[in-house]
Design a protein around this motif. Structure first.
Motif, PDB file in Angstrom:
ATOM      1  N   LYS A  45       0.850  -1.141   0.213  1.00  0.00           N
ATOM      2  CA  LYS A  45      -0.118  -0.091   0.033  1.00  0.00           C
ATOM      3  C   LYS A  45       0.862   1.228   0.056  1.00  0.00           C
ATOM      4  O   LYS A  45       1.934   1.257   0.630  1.00  0.00           O
ATOM      5  CB  LYS A  45      -1.045  -0.030   1.355  1.00  0.00           C
ATOM      6  CG  LYS A  45      -0.130  -0.060   2.512  1.00  0.00           C
ATOM      7  CD  LYS A  45      -1.250  -0.340   3.637  1.00  0.00           C
ATOM      8  CE  LYS A  45      -0.918  -0.385   5.056  1.00  0.00           C
ATOM      9  NZ  LYS A  45      -1.523  -0.514   6.123  1.00  0.00           N
ATOM     10  N   SER A  81      -0.704  -3.418  17.293  1.00  0.00           N
ATOM     11  CA  SER A  81      -1.034  -2.946  16.250  1.00  0.00           C
ATOM     12  C   SER A  81      -1.646  -4.229  15.068  1.00  0.00           C
ATOM     13  O   SER A  81      -1.177  -4.565  14.142  1.00  0.00           O
ATOM     14  CB  SER A  81       0.065  -2.121  15.215  1.00  0.00           C
ATOM     15  OG  SER A  81      -0.649  -1.733  14.071  1.00  0.00           O
ATOM     16  N   ALA A 124      -3.934  -6.293  12.799  1.00  0.00           N
ATOM     17  CA  ALA A 124      -4.667  -6.261  11.688  1.00  0.00           C
ATOM     18  C   ALA A 124      -6.084  -6.145  11.540  1.00  0.00           C
ATOM     19  O   ALA A 124      -6.693  -6.451  12.453  1.00  0.00           O
ATOM     20  CB  ALA A 124      -4.412  -7.585  10.591  1.00  0.00           C
ATOM     21  N   ALA A 125      -6.600  -5.766  10.389  1.00  0.00           N
ATOM     22  CA  ALA A 125      -8.264  -5.695  10.578  1.00  0.00           C
ATOM     23  C   ALA A 125      -8.916  -6.895  10.676  1.00  0.00           C
ATOM     24  O   ALA A 125     -10.075  -6.966  11.303  1.00  0.00           O
ATOM     25  CB  ALA A 125      -8.717  -5.082   9.019  1.00  0.00           C
ATOM     26  N   ASP A 126      -8.356  -8.083  10.505  1.00  0.00           N
ATOM     27  CA  ASP A 126      -9.043  -9.363  10.626  1.00  0.00           C
ATOM     28  C   ASP A 126      -9.117  -9.767  12.338  1.00  0.00           C
ATOM     29  O   ASP A 126      -9.995 -10.491  12.628  1.00  0.00           O
ATOM     30  CB  ASP A 126      -8.049 -10.474  10.331  1.00  0.00           C
ATOM     31  CG  ASP A 126      -8.105 -10.381   8.457  1.00  0.00           C
ATOM     32  OD1 ASP A 126      -8.672  -9.549   8.090  1.00  0.00           O
ATOM     33  OD2 ASP A 126      -7.392 -11.311   7.939  1.00  0.00           O
ATOM     34  N   GLY A 127      -8.439  -8.953  13.059  1.00  0.00           N
ATOM     35  CA  GLY A 127      -8.630  -9.300  14.456  1.00  0.00           C
ATOM     36  C   GLY A 127      -7.263  -9.249  15.303  1.00  0.00           C
ATOM     37  O   GLY A 127      -6.446  -9.738  14.575  1.00  0.00           O
ATOM     38  N   ARG A 134      -3.191 -13.043  10.231  1.00  0.00           N
ATOM     39  CA  ARG A 134      -2.882 -12.102   9.586  1.00  0.00           C
ATOM     40  C   ARG A 134      -2.301 -10.831  10.419  1.00  0.00           C
ATOM     41  O   ARG A 134      -1.358 -10.003   9.740  1.00  0.00           O
ATOM     42  CB  ARG A 134      -4.325 -11.451   8.951  1.00  0.00           C
ATOM     43  CG  ARG A 134      -3.969 -10.186   8.068  1.00  0.00           C
ATOM     44  CD  ARG A 134      -3.365 -10.655   6.884  1.00  0.00           C
ATOM     45  NE  ARG A 134      -3.149  -9.454   5.853  1.00  0.00           N
ATOM     46  CZ  ARG A 134      -2.634  -8.390   5.980  1.00  0.00           C
ATOM     47  NH1 ARG A 134      -1.626  -8.224   6.935  1.00  0.00           N
ATOM     48  NH2 ARG A 134      -2.728  -7.454   5.121  1.00  0.00           N
ATOM     49  N   SER A 135      -2.323 -10.874  11.667  1.00  0.00           N
ATOM     50  CA  SER A 135      -1.758  -9.837  12.579  1.00  0.00           C
ATOM     51  C   SER A 135      -0.300 -10.336  12.768  1.00  0.00           C
ATOM     52  O   SER A 135       0.423  -9.400  13.035  1.00  0.00           O
ATOM     53  CB  SER A 135      -2.372  -9.731  13.880  1.00  0.00           C
ATOM     54  OG  SER A 135      -3.821  -9.404  13.862  1.00  0.00           O
TER      55      SER A 135
END
Length: 278
Positions: A155, A256, A258-261, A266-267
């Motif tokens: 990104k 911090s 990730a959006a998945d939890g 994914r974090s």
């Protein structure tokens, strides 16, 4: 007199305009022919309008398995004929090739060049976008194999180009509780280092961990994330990244997510940022 009593016969002719109905099967066949011709001419136009690299990318998209290099005997293309999933195991199981990444960036690729009149900030953004396209293959062939590509997302932010290497369910990037990168992680870090060599932006590395379901008195997430960030820095520099470009190395623990939890695989990730200077 007998002739006057003869019956009068009137014949009426049936006039058929257009030759009558002969069936409509020919119309279906003609429509199929026209459609096929249209598809043929569109294919010819696409072949003429795309580059060789884009055509390879399209062919690879429809292939059942995709190797990084299309050469069969170690040519001068990406990875010299090797693939990230050639050796012991695949990234699906959290492992990958145990080889180095020689020639990951094609030797004929020069640093991104900009059109005259572009400002320094626009020039920097354009260069970072080209790095992003090279890694993910948005303009044609990717430098990352399909299985390994599932561990990577990029990104472009105000800070710079962020390249994330993250774990997936059943496919970690580090062994549990360890700071030694798995082979697929080391291979991806090598690709990032060699691609980042096309620009001279400073680099920042941070490591993140997924939250643990049980709160421990001596929570190791800070030491573990710091150790993984240091290991990522070592791997980048071993792959050719100049140590003078490293600006910061940070272990952020599980603060911090990730959006998945917070507890999602994914974090568990590394973030390599090519920092903007303008």
């Amino acid at each position: 007199m007998s002739g006057q009593n003869a019956p009068i016969i009137i014949k009426r002719k049936k006039v058929i305009a257009g030759g009558g109905h002969h069936g409509g099967a020919w119309k279906v066949a003609y429509a199929d022919f026209v459609t096929a011709m249209m598809a043929f001419f569109m294919l010819m136009w696409l072949l003429n309008a795309t580059t060789e690299q884009q055509r390879k990318g399209l062919a690879d998209y429809f292939a059942p398995t995709i190797a990084i290099s299309r050469t069969s005997a170690g040519g001068a293309d990406v990875l010299n004929g090797d693939t990230l999933h050639q050796s012991d195991a695949l990234s699906q199981s959290g492992t990958g090739s145990n080889m180095g990444l020689r020639g990951a960036v094609p030797p004929d690729r020069s640093p991104p060049r900009l059109r005259p009149g572009e400002g320094a900030a626009a020039a920097e953004v354009a260069a970072l976008r080209e790095i992003e396209e090279m890694l993910l293959g948005r303009g044609g062939e990717s430098l990352v194999a399909r299985k390994a590509l599932r561990h990577v997302v990029t990104k472009l932010t105000d800070e710079g180009l962020v390249i994330e290497i993250f774990a997936r369910p059943g496919a970690p990037i580090f062994p549990p509780g360890d700071t030694v990168p798995l082979p697929v992680t080391r291979a991806l870090l090598g690709l990032v280092a060699q691609t980042a060599a096309l620009v001279d932006n400073p680099v920042a590395v941070s490591a993140h961990l997924a939250a643990r379901p049980v709160v421990l008195a001596d929570n190791p997430v800070w030491r573990l994330s710091s150790g993984r960030a240091e290991a990522a820095r070592d791997a980048l520099e071993a792959a050719g990244l100049a140590p003078s470009r490293m600006r910061r190395v940070t272990g952020l623990g599980d603060r911090s997510p990730a959006a998945d939890g917070p507890a999602a695989p994914r974090s568990d990730r590394l973030e390599i940022t090519l920092l903007r200077r303008h």
